[in-house]
Design a protein around this motif. Structure first.
Motif: not given
Length: 811
Positions: A56, A134, A136, A138, A180-184, A220-221, A223
């Protein structure tokens, strides 16, 4: 029980600050162990040192959004899509369908209740300018303690391009619920010139105790990104500007090397104090030309001061690592934590409630609940032999540590007793025992409802009873002072199970490996006979009864006849390996589960218990031959220390029976692919090849259990022969596992640095979890370890944990 009371008192005093007892040199870990109740609830996860956390931080060069409109995405299976407040895309699905889970005819209860997901058609777009996607996420899943989702990508039917490994794939993402999890997912290995679709999906596995009725995921996103400096996914060379090293550290008075791929390093490296950057050692980087390429190697073996250090080469500095005498204790605490988290039939805090009480075996009008032991892997399957392997490893660890680190030793003993109880409870008392079941779902724990399962496999297997009688005998010796009555009981059942096995062996001989899904399916006749001998020697050591001494000698003779004593026609005159049987057509190999160490366990225990026997020199020579064979393998993976898989014969695929037992889920192309894989390995002579990674096809592959078992064998040989080179080979397997591999990743979550998420879809991420392991890329003989998180190579496995403990117990 007096000793246990003294232990409990000392632990009580320690927890109240009244005694100066150190659990570990890592004070943060020590605090976490105490807060867990000495591993009676899971240790916390440390995401900050993980591979995903590192990923990240990579620089994003440019990006492009992907639609999150519910008009574009389509629900699949039981999933329902809607647009939530704040314009998030919401995927919801029920926790239960009200129907029984139904699987295949061959394994009817290895099944889920259905699937739910959402799909976006990409319609052939070219994504080659991007190397990451990537998102986001939740998850808002009431009562769910374990939450994850699969991301899938599928390219169109286009010709395969050079440099890409996959046209499609599935990647498991472990998530924190109500966060909230930011993943890729890094896409470098995926051909993406004509992307057909992407999707997210989950399997519906029933309700654990606390689960609500619905699961909801908010997106939520999403990308596409192009990132700088992506990680390598295959090959022997480390990534650019990388130093690969044992991220745990190195033992005092041991070889200490790191592999360097750093630009402009001026052929020098430094060893720095981790706290103040004081230079403790200056060294020269040396070029090392090996069979796998040319490497820059930093060797600081002559440095032997305890402490915490970093390596510096040019502008690149590693994370801290330890040099010391007891560097593996922290890993043992963490791996023990993972094993505890895999308990079945027990409420594991933060993971699940009491599970699988209504999972049962049936035999002769009787029924036994199969709850207990440990879930085998990322799924919820169970195998008694796997639990037996881990129980034995824990008892080895207890015996090694009881006079060095009593609290860790006692906690290992407690966990071993949990496994031992499962082994004993599933005996029917007539030679039959419950053995295994494939399982994916949580059950309600109520008998007489829709999710009851009574398909647990039951059989009277000579091999199972021989191996478990050895474990029971070892447990009896280990527990003699701790629980005298259990010691007596274990002595009795060990003798009974050995006799049940002998009786069955007299009736049917070698064989009866009939259950495709059990990890004994690949057992060769030479391994089978070595197991009988080892079990008999264990019983002789326990009882002193010469009857068992005679059986140990009788059955090892077959194994001795299966060892290669004449050299091959290669320049090193290779010999010492074992064949599957006396025909000497097929060499012993493993590609998933491995019990290769049993050959040396049997030989050395014979030597220990019968040193005056006329055949002692034969057993000693067998150990020496095999030890020399292992030494000869090491040059093929240098400067890394992973033991190569071994020697293969070009015609092994022609033996239909052994080939089918070694390779599951075959599609008919394997005989040709077998030859292709050998031709990409090292040719020794006109008939033999040397493979660095096992020959493998299909899903069941990964190298952790294989090389750790061989490391165990090397350590056993080294101790018996007083051979430091063999002992070093064993230690190198530990270093490889915690980061001294081309990817620089630790394969133990929470241990060292740069450990990845793993495929643990049932119990969630766990500190100390270990995967099936690094594997070869397709038909090549090079290491492959992408970020893609999938079974079985990245699936967590208690077998790997047991192999880790049993190898460390030799040092």
């Amino acid at each position: 029980m007096k000793r246990l009371s003294i232990y409990s008192l000392s632990l009580f005093c320690f927890l109240h600050g009244w005694a100066q007892i150190s659990l570990t040199s890592d004070k943060q870990l020590e605090k976490e162990i105490i807060q867990s109740g000495i591993i009676h609830s899971p240790l916390p996860l440390d995401f900050s040192r993980s591979a995903e956390a590192k990923g990240l931080q990579k620089k994003i060069l440019y990006s492009e959004p992907v639609s999150t409109s519910d008009k574009d995405w389509k629900a699949t299976g039981q999933g329902k899509l809607s647009k939530a407040e704040g314009k998030s895309l919401l995927l919801g699905y029920p926790a239960s369908t009200g129907k029984r889970a139904a699987g295949s005819l061959s394994d009817p209860d290895y099944a889920v209740y259905g699937n739910a997901g959402m799909t976006l058609e990409i319609n052939g777009a070219n994504w080659e300018k991007y190397n990451r996607i990537a998102f986001v996420i939740n998850p808002m899943c009431d009562g769910a303690r374990v939450v994850n989702i699969n991301f899938n990508i599928e390219n169109g039917d286009t010709p395969k391009k050079k440099g890409y490994n996959r046209q499609s794939g599935s990647h498991l993402i472990n998530l924190n619920n109500k966060e909230v999890n930011t993943c890729y997912l890094d896409l470098g290995e995926y051909q993406r010139d004509k992307v057909k679709r992407i999707s997210f999906n989950v399997s519906i596995k029933g309700k654990d105790r606390t689960n609500g009725d619905t699961f909801n995921y908010f997106f939520d996103k999403i990308e596409l990104q192009q990132i700088e400096d992506p990680e390598i996914i295959s090959g022997w060379q480390p990534g650019n500007n990388r130093i690969v090293y044992s991220t745990t550290g190195y033992m005092l008075n041991d070889n200490k090397t790191a592999i360097v791929n750093v630009a402009n390093h001026n052929s020098r490296f430094q060893l720095l104090d981790a706290q103040n950057n004081e230079i403790f050692y200056n060294g020269q980087i040396k070029k090392n030309q090996t069979t796998i390429g040319e490497f820059d190697v930093a060797d600081f073996s002559e440095f032997n001061q305890s402490g915490t250090f970093r390596l510096k080469v040019g502008d690149v500095t590693t994370e801290p690592f330890v040099i010391g005498a007891n560097i593996w204790d922290n890993s043992l605490w963490r791996v023990l934590n993972y094993i505890f988290c895999q308990r079945c039939g027990y409420p594991v805090p933060g993971k699940h409630g009491t599970c699988h009480i209504d999972l049962c075996s049936k035999h002769d009008g009787k029924m036994i609940s199969f709850a207990g032991g440990w879930h085998d892997a990322g799924d919820l399957s169970q195998q008694v032999l796997q639990t037996g392997d881990v129980t034995f490893a824990l008892l080895e660890g207890y015996n090694k540590l009881k006079n060095k680190n009593e609290i860790l030793a006692r906690r290992m003993l407690e966990e071993a007793e949990w496994g031992l109880e499962f082994m004993l409870r599933n005996r029917y008392g007539d030679g039959f025992r419950a053995s295994s079941v494939g399982l994916l779902i949580w059950q309600d724990g109520i008998f007489g409802t829709l999710d009851d399962i009574t398909s647990v496999r039951v059989h009277n297997s000579a091999f199972d009873n021989f191996l478990l009688s050895a474990y029971e005998a070892f447990a009896a010796m280990s527990l003699k002072d701790h629980d005298p009555m259990l010691h007596e009981y274990l002595m009795r059942v060990a003798k009974e199970d050995f006799e049940f096995a002998l009786k069955r062996h007299a009736e049917v001989g070698y064989g009866e490996f009939i259950h495709f899904y059990e990890h004994s399916y690949n057992t060769s006749e030479s391994q089978y006979m070595a197991t009988i001998s080892w079990a008999a020697s264990m019983l002789y050591k326990l009882t002193g009864d010469k009857y068992y001494a005679g059986k140990a000698v009788e059955y090892i003779n077959y194994t001795l006849d299966c060892q290669r004593k004449e050299p091959l026609n290669d320049k090193d005159k290779t010999k010492g390996f074992f064949y599957r049987d006396k025909s000497k057509k097929v060499i012993v190999h493993y590609n998933h589960q491995s019990r290769e160490q049993v050959y040396m366990q049997a030989m050395t225990l014979l030597c220990e218990t019968q040193p005056q026997h006329a055949d002692y020199s034969k057993w000693t020579e067998s150990v020496r031959l095999y030890g020399d064979y292992l030494k000869g393998l090491m040059k093929y993976t240098a400067p890394y220390g992973m033991i190569a898989s071994g020697v293969y014969h070009i015609d092994e695929a022609k033996d239909e029976v052994s080939f089918q037992h070694s390779h599951l889920f075959v599609d008919g192309s394997e005989k040709e692919r077998y030859v292709e894989q050998l031709k990409k390995a090292v040719k020794l002579d006109s008939e033999h090849y040397l493979k660095r990674f096992p020959v493998s096809f299909g899903i069941f592959n990964g190298n952790t259990a294989v090389h750790l078992s061989m490391g165990k064998a090397a350590a056993i040989c080294g101790k018996f022969l007083n051979d430091e080179q063999l002992l070093q080979i064993g230690r190198e397997q530990l270093y490889w596992t915690v980061g001294k591999n081309p990817f620089g990743q630790s394969l133990i979550y929470g241990e060292g640095h740069n450990y990845p998420q793993m495929d643990t879809f049932s119990s969630g991420e766990m500190t100390g979890e270990m995967p099936v392991g690094i594997r070869a890329l397709d038909d090549e003989d090079i290491p492959y370890w992408p970020q893609t998180n999938n079974a079985t190579y990245k699936e967590v496995w208690v077998t790997s944990a047991g192999k880790w403990i049993t190898l460390i117990s030799e040092y």
